[in-house]
Design a protein around this motif. Sequence first.
Motif, PDB file in Angstrom:
ATOM      1  N   GLU B 171       0.845  -1.188   0.000  1.00 54.34           N
ATOM      2  CA  GLU B 171       0.000   0.000   0.000  1.00 54.34           C
ATOM      3  C   GLU B 171       0.881   1.238   0.000  1.00 54.34           C
ATOM      4  O   GLU B 171       1.928   1.256   0.634  1.00 54.34           O
ATOM      5  N   THR B 172       0.485   2.265  -0.734  1.00 55.80           N
ATOM      6  CA  THR B 172       1.243   3.520  -0.717  1.00 55.80           C
ATOM      7  C   THR B 172       0.267   4.692  -0.705  1.00 55.80           C
ATOM      8  O   THR B 172      -0.793   4.623  -1.343  1.00 55.80           O
ATOM      9  N   PRO B 173       0.581   5.742   0.047  1.00 54.09           N
ATOM     10  CA  PRO B 173      -0.290   6.928   0.031  1.00 54.09           C
ATOM     11  C   PRO B 173      -0.362   7.495  -1.381  1.00 54.09           C
ATOM     12  O   PRO B 173       0.652   7.521  -2.087  1.00 54.09           O
ATOM     13  N   TYR B 174      -1.560   7.928  -1.802  1.00 48.72           N
ATOM     14  CA  TYR B 174      -1.731   8.430  -3.170  1.00 48.72           C
ATOM     15  C   TYR B 174      -2.481   9.764  -3.140  1.00 48.72           C
ATOM     16  O   TYR B 174      -3.696   9.812  -3.277  1.00 48.72           O
ATOM     17  N   PHE B 175      -1.746  10.855  -2.925  1.00 42.41           N
ATOM     18  CA  PHE B 175      -2.307  12.210  -2.942  1.00 42.41           C
ATOM     19  C   PHE B 175      -3.604  12.272  -2.123  1.00 42.41           C
ATOM     20  O   PHE B 175      -3.641  11.776  -1.010  1.00 42.41           O
ATOM     21  N   ASP B 176      -4.654  12.861  -2.712  1.00 45.47           N
ATOM     22  CA  ASP B 176      -5.917  12.994  -1.977  1.00 45.47           C
ATOM     23  C   ASP B 176      -6.830  11.790  -2.153  1.00 45.47           C
ATOM     24  O   ASP B 176      -7.969  11.793  -1.685  1.00 45.47           O
ATOM     25  N   GLU B 177      -6.332  10.752  -2.863  1.00 47.93           N
ATOM     26  CA  GLU B 177      -7.185   9.586  -3.142  1.00 47.93           C
ATOM     27  C   GLU B 177      -7.101   8.531  -2.054  1.00 47.93           C
ATOM     28  O   GLU B 177      -7.655   7.446  -2.203  1.00 47.93           O
ATOM     29  N   GLY B 178      -6.382   8.818  -0.969  1.00 49.43           N
ATOM     30  CA  GLY B 178      -6.185   7.805   0.058  1.00 49.43           C
ATOM     31  C   GLY B 178      -5.016   6.926  -0.308  1.00 49.43           C
ATOM     32  O   GLY B 178      -3.925   7.414  -0.589  1.00 49.43           O
ATOM     33  N   SER B 179      -5.254   5.591  -0.371  1.00 52.90           N
ATOM     34  CA  SER B 179      -4.168   4.660  -0.666  1.00 52.90           C
ATOM     35  C   SER B 179      -4.286   4.078  -2.056  1.00 52.90           C
ATOM     36  O   SER B 179      -5.390   3.877  -2.559  1.00 52.90           O
ATOM     37  N   ALA B 180      -3.121   3.793  -2.633  1.00 49.87           N
ATOM     38  CA  ALA B 180      -3.082   2.971  -3.834  1.00 49.87           C
ATOM     39  C   ALA B 180      -2.490   1.625  -3.425  1.00 49.87           C
ATOM     40  O   ALA B 180      -1.626   1.559  -2.543  1.00 49.87           O
ATOM     41  N   TYR B 181      -2.958   0.570  -4.039  1.00 54.09           N
ATOM     42  CA  TYR B 181      -2.429  -0.766  -3.789  1.00 54.09           C
ATOM     43  C   TYR B 181      -1.679  -1.232  -5.025  1.00 54.09           C
ATOM     44  O   TYR B 181      -2.132  -1.006  -6.144  1.00 54.09           O
ATOM     45  N   LEU B 182      -0.545  -1.888  -4.802  1.00 52.37           N
ATOM     46  CA  LEU B 182       0.219  -2.384  -5.946  1.00 52.37           C
ATOM     47  C   LEU B 182      -0.454  -3.636  -6.489  1.00 52.37           C
ATOM     48  O   LEU B 182      -0.830  -4.525  -5.742  1.00 52.37           O
ATOM     49  N   THR B 183      -0.561  -3.701  -7.791  1.00 52.45           N
ATOM     50  CA  THR B 183      -1.333  -4.767  -8.432  1.00 52.45           C
ATOM     51  C   THR B 183      -0.826  -6.167  -8.069  1.00 52.45           C
ATOM     52  O   THR B 183       0.375  -6.399  -7.973  1.00 52.45           O
ATOM     53  N   GLN B 184      -1.766  -7.087  -7.896  1.00 56.63           N
ATOM     54  CA  GLN B 184      -1.428  -8.496  -7.701  1.00 56.63           C
ATOM     55  C   GLN B 184      -1.666  -9.280  -8.978  1.00 56.63           C
ATOM     56  O   GLN B 184      -1.245 -10.417  -9.119  1.00 56.63           O
ATOM     57  N   SER B 185      -2.387  -8.674  -9.881  1.00 55.46           N
ATOM     58  CA  SER B 185      -2.735  -9.310 -11.149  1.00 55.46           C
ATOM     59  C   SER B 185      -3.395  -8.270 -12.024  1.00 55.46           C
ATOM     60  O   SER B 185      -4.194  -7.461 -11.551  1.00 55.46           O
ATOM     61  N   GLY B 186      -3.088  -8.282 -13.307  1.00 62.97           N
ATOM     62  CA  GLY B 186      -3.711  -7.336 -14.224  1.00 62.97           C
ATOM     63  C   GLY B 186      -4.968  -7.892 -14.867  1.00 62.97           C
ATOM     64  O   GLY B 186      -5.524  -7.282 -15.773  1.00 62.97           O
ATOM     65  N   GLN B 187      -5.422  -9.055 -14.403  1.00 59.97           N
ATOM     66  CA  GLN B 187      -6.474  -9.783 -15.109  1.00 59.97           C
ATOM     67  C   GLN B 187      -7.764  -9.006 -15.337  1.00 59.97           C
ATOM     68  O   GLN B 187      -8.291  -8.989 -16.458  1.00 59.97           O
ATOM     69  N   LEU B 188      -8.285  -8.383 -14.293  1.00 60.03           N
ATOM     70  CA  LEU B 188      -9.575  -7.712 -14.463  1.00 60.03           C
ATOM     71  C   LEU B 188      -9.466  -6.618 -15.529  1.00 60.03           C
ATOM     72  O   LEU B 188     -10.355  -6.443 -16.352  1.00 60.03           O
ATOM     73  N   TYR B 189      -8.335  -5.908 -15.522  1.00 59.70           N
ATOM     74  CA  TYR B 189      -8.107  -4.903 -16.556  1.00 59.70           C
ATOM     75  C   TYR B 189      -7.930  -5.575 -17.921  1.00 59.70           C
ATOM     76  O   TYR B 189      -8.377  -5.072 -18.949  1.00 59.70           O
ATOM     77  N   GLY B 190      -7.260  -6.720 -17.888  1.00 60.24           N
ATOM     78  CA  GLY B 190      -7.063  -7.473 -19.123  1.00 60.24           C
ATOM     79  C   GLY B 190      -8.390  -7.890 -19.744  1.00 60.24           C
ATOM     80  O   GLY B 190      -8.532  -7.925 -20.972  1.00 60.24           O
ATOM     81  N   GLU B 191      -9.376  -8.199 -18.917  1.00 53.86           N
ATOM     82  CA  GLU B 191     -10.700  -8.549 -19.442  1.00 53.86           C
ATOM     83  C   GLU B 191     -11.312  -7.367 -20.184  1.00 53.86           C
ATOM     84  O   GLU B 191     -11.916  -7.541 -21.249  1.00 53.86           O
ATOM     85  N   ALA B 192     -11.119  -6.157 -19.625  1.00 54.50           N
ATOM     86  CA  ALA B 192     -11.596  -4.956 -20.342  1.00 54.50           C
ATOM     87  C   ALA B 192     -10.880  -4.842 -21.688  1.00 54.50           C
ATOM     88  O   ALA B 192     -11.484  -4.484 -22.696  1.00 54.50           O
ATOM     89  N   GLY B 193      -9.587  -5.175 -21.678  1.00 55.28           N
ATOM     90  CA  GLY B 193      -8.797  -5.135 -22.909  1.00 55.28           C
ATOM     91  C   GLY B 193      -9.286  -6.138 -23.939  1.00 55.28           C
ATOM     92  O   GLY B 193      -9.351  -5.835 -25.140  1.00 55.28           O
ATOM     93  N   ALA B 194      -9.635  -7.343 -23.493  1.00 54.23           N
ATOM     94  CA  ALA B 194     -10.102  -8.377 -24.424  1.00 54.23           C
ATOM     95  C   ALA B 194     -11.400  -7.944 -25.111  1.00 54.23           C
ATOM     96  O   ALA B 194     -11.638  -8.274 -26.275  1.00 54.23           O
TER      97      ALA B 194
END
Lengths: 431, 431
Positions: B171-194
């Motif tokens: 987890e890393t602080p991300y400006f005013d958005e709270g936290s960002a999490y480092l990806t464990q898998s790109g799959q869900l985004y990959g489905e959008a790509g497919a």
Amino acid sequence: MKQTTISDLKNHVGETVTLKGWLYNSRHSGKLVFLIMRDGTGLCQCVVFIKNVSQEEFESAKSLTQESSFSVTGTVKAEPRSVGGYELDVQKMELVQLAHEYPITPKEHGIEFLADRRHLWIRSQRQWAVLKIRHEIIKSVRNFFDSRGFTLFDAPIFTPNSVEGTTTLFETPYFDEGSAYLTQSGQLYGEAGAMAFGKIYVFGPTFRAEKSKTRRHLTEFWMVEPEMAYYDLDMNMDLMEEFVEYIVQQVLTNRRAELEILERDISKLEAVKRPFPRISYDEAVEIIHKKGLPFEYGNDFGAPDETAIGEDFDKPVMVHTWPKEVKAFYMKQDEKDPTKAKGVDMLASEGYGEIIGGAQREDNLDLLLEKIREHQLPEEAYNWYLDLRRYGSVPHAGFGMGIERTVSWICGIHHVRETIPFARLMGRLKP
Amino acid sequence: MKQTTISDLKNHVGETVTLKGWLYNSRHSGKLVFLIMRDGTGLCQCVVFIKNVSQEEFESAKSLTQESSFSVTGTVKAEPRSVGGYELDVQKMELVQLAHEYPITPKEHGIEFLADRRHLWIRSQRQWAVLKIRHEIIKSVRNFFDSRGFTLFDAPIFTPNSVEGTTTLFETPYFDEGSAYLTQSGQLYGEAGAMAFGKIYVFGPTFRAEKSKTRRHLTEFWMVEPEMAYYDLDMNMDLMEEFVEYIVQQVLTNRRAELEILERDISKLEAVKRPFPRISYDEAVEIIHKKGLPFEYGNDFGAPDETAIGEDFDKPVMVHTWPKEVKAFYMKQDEKDPTKAKGVDMLASEGYGEIIGGAQREDNLDLLLEKIREHQLPEEAYNWYLDLRRYGSVPHAGFGMGIERTVSWICGIHHVRETIPFARLMGRLKP
């Protein structure tokens, strides 16, 4: 029935094939329905004639909503007037899913509206074309290095310290080791790689927590960083221009249709041929001053300065030999003028600004140590890096090219947020 | 004088060439000094005969320390008894830098000692060979997909939510958005790509903050994740086996010398030819039980279970159709048995365990929503993902292959920490 893709229709003229995709657009008039299908490889007009299909199929074709998924079987016909140059005379149509009302319509949408729906926005023609060109650029990058004896060398993302200052670092707790910082550049690791493999390239995402909202900054962006043992500044510039020429020419050869979708002025890209002009920092400052811009000698260039320099040339220009204060500690001191560093930036043509930063590296242990102290960097953290000068130091050089800025330039689009599937900026972490 | 590399000596027999590199090893006897140079492309014995060089050069050659950088000019000779098959008869030698006493010697060093000096350790033959094979594997991965109509689709590293639970997230602080999490898998985004490109592959680093110290876990590792629209489980398995066969055969063709450095049993790799066995989870459990292992039906496999299954076959084995409780929410429910999910894992041969996890995805909006609720996931965070089922849902499938585990298997090495330039593990963030 033979399944194929729209991009492959040219090999199936006169044959009966099946296509599977989504509805991009449609219209109907009396006994005909024209369905423009997209299947991810291109667009194709599928003509449904009432007498060639069942009544159910005809009604289904008429009622398809935008982005509905469906398959069609029919005969392939060359038709220069149709999008993509081919048409399908439909004999059979099958609905897969009738889409809910699609939020992105042909009307104008605001950029935040589209960015919130990026997972859908990428289906539209312009975004699709940009990302196809992105793929071609990345493929060209790898082909270029792979075919020239470079070894891929993945640098770590988690680093214990920073290369270019600590203010723009993303930080994450790392077990009992305290904090890990997300890499801003793989270069220092790449130098270790060059000493082991001769020529390497690092290629991965890099991160900057920059609080600037400009059209040229992302918080996460991809960078390719070659590093070569036994290379000096001139050899570095030779490689840079050969590299950039190659990429641009590959895109011209393989992605012309996508450039046309983007209405890119292709003649501007055709001009990107070696040799590129090489000017010193001092010469660049002269250009800026001649144009009457208020620039103080010794500073780094801002975006307007880069534009002023770049617009004088119809191809990318390399600016080398910089005041050492402007540049990073690891750049080699110029033997002829110790106030200068052997850095080089490449500015893209048409005012797109910096796409590459590079340098010959300082290979002298004592001078490098001096620089680390001058820059008040934690010496202990760089001890491993200094090892590279203790055990077989050699002249070496390298550079880093930002992928998104390069895509932006080659595609001729204004903002880098459209050059990556899911852009991350200050204020943008979703979807 | 023509500069060349050791890997290219075969094209210069009888010619006079210059090589630039580092001293790997040396010995001398009277009037001869034998310098084994490494230049990142291979090893070459350079023979310095006292009568062919100046006295200074001869003395310099004698006093070269391990890893000193130097260049030599001489005549190329085929010499089957020498390392690499060629020798250089030296006429000229130039010292670049005399190395300090090199810490890594031919004697045995502890693993932590070597890991602390990873920036130097990569210069030794075994590590060099592993990373050359890593490059070949990654190149094969890209060639495979690029030549089959897949579009590269870089998923974001910063994500607002997690795919596979929150306990192992960085987890890393991300400006005013709270936290960002480092990806464990790109799959869900990959489905959008497919859905936009038909067939895509995500390829980048992924992160897991796992507190386990095993030989198979890194905190940062590279994963390739293809995703295909209009694909079912069988087509997915067809692609998986074609893919893995291709990679292994490419390494055998192009990196045989490196496999030999590693003393890899090549016959085991030669056996990796399609078709691979496909067994259901239920059949896999039978194998485990037959071998008397204490395994409870309905659990996921542990490392010993994977070894037990894998050792029955001389090629990778695919285990499909899993109890749905074991698998992620996005896997498609089996039409024939609703207690099962259409997942598939590939276990490497020789007991190396899982290298691929994949599935046909749930394409039914209602069933997917049900699953998200069952797994008590935050529905709001998955709203964009559900859009993919609202607007043109299609059957689709994909998988993810871990690069480091694959390198480990193909190289026949025990621990994944040697399969990436700078491994990151719990307790290891440096150098």
